[in-house]
Design an enzyme around this catalytic site. Structure first.
Site, PDB file in Angstrom:
ATOM      1  N   ARG A  37      49.289  35.790  32.707  1.00 42.81           N
ATOM      2  CA  ARG A  37      49.077  34.344  32.619  1.00 42.81           C
ATOM      3  C   ARG A  37      50.373  33.604  32.322  1.00 42.81           C
ATOM      4  O   ARG A  37      50.364  32.408  32.062  1.00 42.81           O
ATOM      5  CB  ARG A  37      48.024  34.030  31.553  1.00 42.81           C
ATOM      6  CG  ARG A  37      46.657  34.629  31.847  1.00 42.81           C
ATOM      7  CD  ARG A  37      46.125  34.171  33.190  1.00 42.81           C
ATOM      8  NE  ARG A  37      44.931  34.918  33.587  1.00 42.81           N
ATOM      9  CZ  ARG A  37      44.361  34.826  34.779  1.00 42.81           C
ATOM     10  NH1 ARG A  37      44.895  34.040  35.699  1.00 42.81           N
ATOM     11  NH2 ARG A  37      43.290  35.523  35.078  1.00 42.81           N
ATOM     12  N   HIS A  67      54.437  43.308  39.723  1.00 39.71           N
ATOM     13  CA  HIS A  67      53.579  42.195  40.137  1.00 39.71           C
ATOM     14  C   HIS A  67      53.935  40.971  39.306  1.00 39.71           C
ATOM     15  O   HIS A  67      53.943  41.020  38.079  1.00 39.71           O
ATOM     16  CB  HIS A  67      52.103  42.558  39.939  1.00 39.71           C
ATOM     17  CG  HIS A  67      51.150  41.700  40.713  1.00 39.71           C
ATOM     18  ND1 HIS A  67      51.119  40.319  40.602  1.00 39.71           N
ATOM     19  CD2 HIS A  67      50.173  42.016  41.611  1.00 39.71           C
ATOM     20  CE1 HIS A  67      50.178  39.840  41.395  1.00 39.71           C
ATOM     21  NE2 HIS A  67      49.596  40.838  42.025  1.00 39.71           N
ATOM     22  N   TYR A  70      50.152  35.718  37.578  1.00 32.60           N
ATOM     23  CA  TYR A  70      49.304  34.902  38.438  1.00 32.60           C
ATOM     24  C   TYR A  70      49.687  33.426  38.390  1.00 32.60           C
ATOM     25  O   TYR A  70      49.412  32.674  39.325  1.00 32.60           O
ATOM     26  CB  TYR A  70      47.838  35.038  38.007  1.00 32.60           C
ATOM     27  CG  TYR A  70      47.262  36.416  38.205  1.00 32.60           C
ATOM     28  CD1 TYR A  70      47.431  37.109  39.403  1.00 32.60           C
ATOM     29  CD2 TYR A  70      46.512  37.026  37.195  1.00 32.60           C
ATOM     30  CE1 TYR A  70      46.885  38.372  39.592  1.00 32.60           C
ATOM     31  CE2 TYR A  70      45.961  38.286  37.373  1.00 32.60           C
ATOM     32  CZ  TYR A  70      46.148  38.953  38.565  1.00 32.60           C
ATOM     33  OH  TYR A  70      45.607  40.195  38.749  1.00 32.60           O
ATOM     34  N   HIS A 107      51.784  36.429  44.601  1.00 29.63           N
ATOM     35  CA  HIS A 107      50.857  35.604  45.362  1.00 29.63           C
ATOM     36  C   HIS A 107      51.624  34.369  45.836  1.00 29.63           C
ATOM     37  O   HIS A 107      52.247  33.680  45.007  1.00 29.63           O
ATOM     38  CB  HIS A 107      49.683  35.165  44.485  1.00 29.63           C
ATOM     39  CG  HIS A 107      48.805  36.288  44.052  1.00 29.63           C
ATOM     40  ND1 HIS A 107      47.657  36.098  43.308  1.00 29.63           N
ATOM     41  CD2 HIS A 107      48.886  37.642  44.253  1.00 29.63           C
ATOM     42  CE1 HIS A 107      47.072  37.269  43.070  1.00 29.63           C
ATOM     43  NE2 HIS A 107      47.802  38.210  43.643  1.00 29.63           N
ATOM     44  N   GLU A 142      51.878  38.713  49.222  1.00 34.15           N
ATOM     45  CA  GLU A 142      50.565  39.360  49.232  1.00 34.15           C
ATOM     46  C   GLU A 142      49.598  38.585  50.121  1.00 34.15           C
ATOM     47  O   GLU A 142      49.560  37.353  50.092  1.00 34.15           O
ATOM     48  CB  GLU A 142      50.006  39.454  47.813  1.00 34.15           C
ATOM     49  CG  GLU A 142      48.671  40.172  47.744  1.00 34.15           C
ATOM     50  CD  GLU A 142      48.214  40.457  46.321  1.00 34.15           C
ATOM     51  OE1 GLU A 142      47.004  40.692  46.127  1.00 34.15           O
ATOM     52  OE2 GLU A 142      49.058  40.447  45.405  1.00 34.15           O
ATOM     53  N   ASP A 176      46.317  43.450  50.736  1.00 36.15           N
ATOM     54  CA  ASP A 176      45.239  43.712  49.788  1.00 36.15           C
ATOM     55  C   ASP A 176      43.936  43.824  50.575  1.00 36.15           C
ATOM     56  O   ASP A 176      43.522  42.878  51.243  1.00 36.15           O
ATOM     57  CB  ASP A 176      45.152  42.577  48.763  1.00 36.15           C
ATOM     58  CG  ASP A 176      44.140  42.841  47.668  1.00 36.15           C
ATOM     59  OD1 ASP A 176      42.940  43.025  47.992  1.00 36.15           O
ATOM     60  OD2 ASP A 176      44.534  42.855  46.488  1.00 36.15           O
ATOM     61  N   HIS A 179      41.269  41.221  49.612  1.00 34.09           N
ATOM     62  CA  HIS A 179      41.662  39.887  50.057  1.00 34.09           C
ATOM     63  C   HIS A 179      41.537  39.740  51.572  1.00 34.09           C
ATOM     64  O   HIS A 179      41.042  38.718  52.065  1.00 34.09           O
ATOM     65  CB  HIS A 179      43.105  39.598  49.639  1.00 34.09           C
ATOM     66  CG  HIS A 179      43.308  39.518  48.171  1.00 34.09           C
ATOM     67  ND1 HIS A 179      44.554  39.322  47.593  1.00 34.09           N
ATOM     68  CD2 HIS A 179      42.429  39.612  47.132  1.00 34.09           C
ATOM     69  CE1 HIS A 179      44.433  39.301  46.279  1.00 34.09           C
ATOM     70  NE2 HIS A 179      43.159  39.485  45.973  1.00 34.09           N
ATOM     71  N   HIS A 211      47.318  47.159  48.449  1.00 34.80           N
ATOM     72  CA  HIS A 211      46.423  47.116  47.303  1.00 34.80           C
ATOM     73  C   HIS A 211      45.075  47.636  47.788  1.00 34.80           C
ATOM     74  O   HIS A 211      44.425  46.989  48.616  1.00 34.80           O
ATOM     75  CB  HIS A 211      46.270  45.689  46.779  1.00 34.80           C
ATOM     76  CG  HIS A 211      47.430  45.225  45.951  1.00 34.80           C
ATOM     77  ND1 HIS A 211      47.662  43.892  45.681  1.00 34.80           N
ATOM     78  CD2 HIS A 211      48.407  45.916  45.309  1.00 34.80           C
ATOM     79  CE1 HIS A 211      48.740  43.778  44.913  1.00 34.80           C
ATOM     80  NE2 HIS A 211      49.201  45.002  44.682  1.00 34.80           N
ATOM     81  N   ASP A 224      37.486  36.695  46.625  1.00 36.05           N
ATOM     82  CA  ASP A 224      38.454  37.469  45.839  1.00 36.05           C
ATOM     83  C   ASP A 224      37.844  38.072  44.586  1.00 36.05           C
ATOM     84  O   ASP A 224      38.246  37.764  43.460  1.00 36.05           O
ATOM     85  CB  ASP A 224      39.670  36.608  45.474  1.00 36.05           C
ATOM     86  CG  ASP A 224      40.771  37.419  44.785  1.00 36.05           C
ATOM     87  OD1 ASP A 224      40.675  38.659  44.766  1.00 36.05           O
ATOM     88  OD2 ASP A 224      41.720  36.800  44.265  1.00 36.05           O
ATOM     89  N   HIS A 226      37.270  41.880  43.250  1.00 32.87           N
ATOM     90  CA  HIS A 226      37.497  43.296  43.508  1.00 32.87           C
ATOM     91  C   HIS A 226      36.322  44.130  42.996  1.00 32.87           C
ATOM     92  O   HIS A 226      35.696  43.796  41.991  1.00 32.87           O
ATOM     93  CB  HIS A 226      38.775  43.760  42.825  1.00 32.87           C
ATOM     94  CG  HIS A 226      40.013  43.094  43.346  1.00 32.87           C
ATOM     95  ND1 HIS A 226      41.282  43.553  43.052  1.00 32.87           N
ATOM     96  CD2 HIS A 226      40.198  42.022  44.156  1.00 32.87           C
ATOM     97  CE1 HIS A 226      42.172  42.773  43.636  1.00 32.87           C
ATOM     98  NE2 HIS A 226      41.537  41.836  44.307  1.00 32.87           N
ATOM     99  N   GLU A 256      43.604  48.306  42.246  1.00 33.86           N
ATOM    100  CA  GLU A 256      43.393  47.179  41.335  1.00 33.86           C
ATOM    101  C   GLU A 256      41.896  46.997  41.086  1.00 33.86           C
ATOM    102  O   GLU A 256      41.392  45.888  40.963  1.00 33.86           O
ATOM    103  CB  GLU A 256      43.954  45.891  41.926  1.00 33.86           C
ATOM    104  CG  GLU A 256      45.453  45.870  42.111  1.00 33.86           C
ATOM    105  CD  GLU A 256      45.924  44.570  42.712  1.00 33.86           C
ATOM    106  OE1 GLU A 256      46.967  44.062  42.280  1.00 33.86           O
ATOM    107  OE2 GLU A 256      45.238  44.048  43.620  1.00 33.86           O
TER     108      GLU A 256
END
Length: 283
Positions: A37, A67, A70, A107, A142, A176, A179, A211, A224, A226, A256
């Site tokens: 975050r 990664h 986000y 992203h 991604e 991904d 995704h 991913h 989205d 998973h 993930e």
């Protein structure tokens, strides 16, 4: 050999992640560069990095995938958010030079009512500012599910970013599976067609990582969410075809899925057992 790992917590350092990877049967892994975050990254521990690199060499690890958080949004409408993205990516890329040959996945971001064209322009501008000819890290865009105002909802939008990046040899794509399915590409019934489209639009030479996730929602849902491998709408048969496909099987796969370490260990073992299956999935 199947190159496979999962997402591990970097809170205890690189050596701890390496040991966890060995414990669950992985030969690579993904980690957040900082709190997902946002916020400041931990100070680098040179001894920890050196110990990890020795462990990675001993066990034949493949390059780790970093990664970005986000909250990194290079195409946000607000300048302060774009500045956070710039500072974060700049710091991440600087730090990753201590892990030579790593990859950095992010992203693309959300254009927030500016329109995808403006979003693409802003993302490419940040990459052109930050990428360096001497860096060893490959930066990956991604593929996204297409919820809200996400950029990267289809292959064409990713290609539009890549076309604007000057140091294109420093760029690649991470596909991904959740995704891509949620964005409308049918991996279950049209895997060959999806990969042919990717090749025509972006080029399979750009595809550097996968991913590997199942999805809680049907193809084209733009949700989205998973799911554990084999328990979602993509399903185990399609995932088996993905890891064995001639265009994909040599790539590193990163899980993930909603799992703890024991769950990841089971999924890694399962994928390794399916990797030996060379059945023609197009039949």
């Amino acid at each position: 050999m199947l190159k496979i790992g999962c997402h591990l917590s970097c809170a205890k350092g690189f050596l701890a992640m390496g040991k966890e990877a060995v414990k669950i049967g992985a030969n690579t892994f993904q980690f957040f560069t900082r709190n997902p975050r946002g916020g400041k990254a931990k100070d680098l521990d040179q001894q920890d990095i050196a110990a990890y690199l020795a462990l990675a060499e001993e066990h034949g690890f493949f390059p780790a995938l970093a990664h970005a958080p986000y909250t990194l949004n290079a195409c946000a409408a607000e300048e302060r958010i774009r500045e956070f993205a710039r500072q974060t990516m700049q710091d991440d890329l600087r730090r990753l030079e201590y892990l030579p040959g790593s990859m950095y996945n992010f992203h693309p971001g959300s254009h927030v009512k500016q329109g995808p064209e403006k979003g693409i322009e802003l993302i490419a501008a940040q990459l052109n500012e930050l990428l360096q000819p001497t860096q060893s890290t490959t930066v990956l865009l991604e593929t996204m599910a297409g919820k809200g105002s996400e950029v990267g909802r289809n292959f064409e939008e990713l290609r539009a970013i890549l076309d604007r990046v000057e140091l294109s040899d420093k760029m690649g794509v991470c596909l991904d599976t959740c995704h891509v399915s949620d964005s409308g590409y049918d991996l279950v019934h049209r895997l060959d067609e999806v990969l042919d489209t990717f090749d025509q639009v972006i080029g399979l030479s750009r595809l550097r990582a996968v991913h590997l996730n199942d999805s809680m929602n049907p193809v084209g849902s733009h949700k989205d969410r998973h799911q554990k491998l084999g328990e979602g709408t993509i399903g185990l048969d399609a995932l088996r075809c993905i890891i064995n496909h001639p265009s994909l099987r040599s790539l590193p796969f990163y899980l993930e899925t909603p799992n703890d370490l024991e769950g990841y260990a089971r999924e890694i073992a399962l994928m390794k057992s399916l990797y030996r299956d060379q059945q023609n999935c197009s039949e």
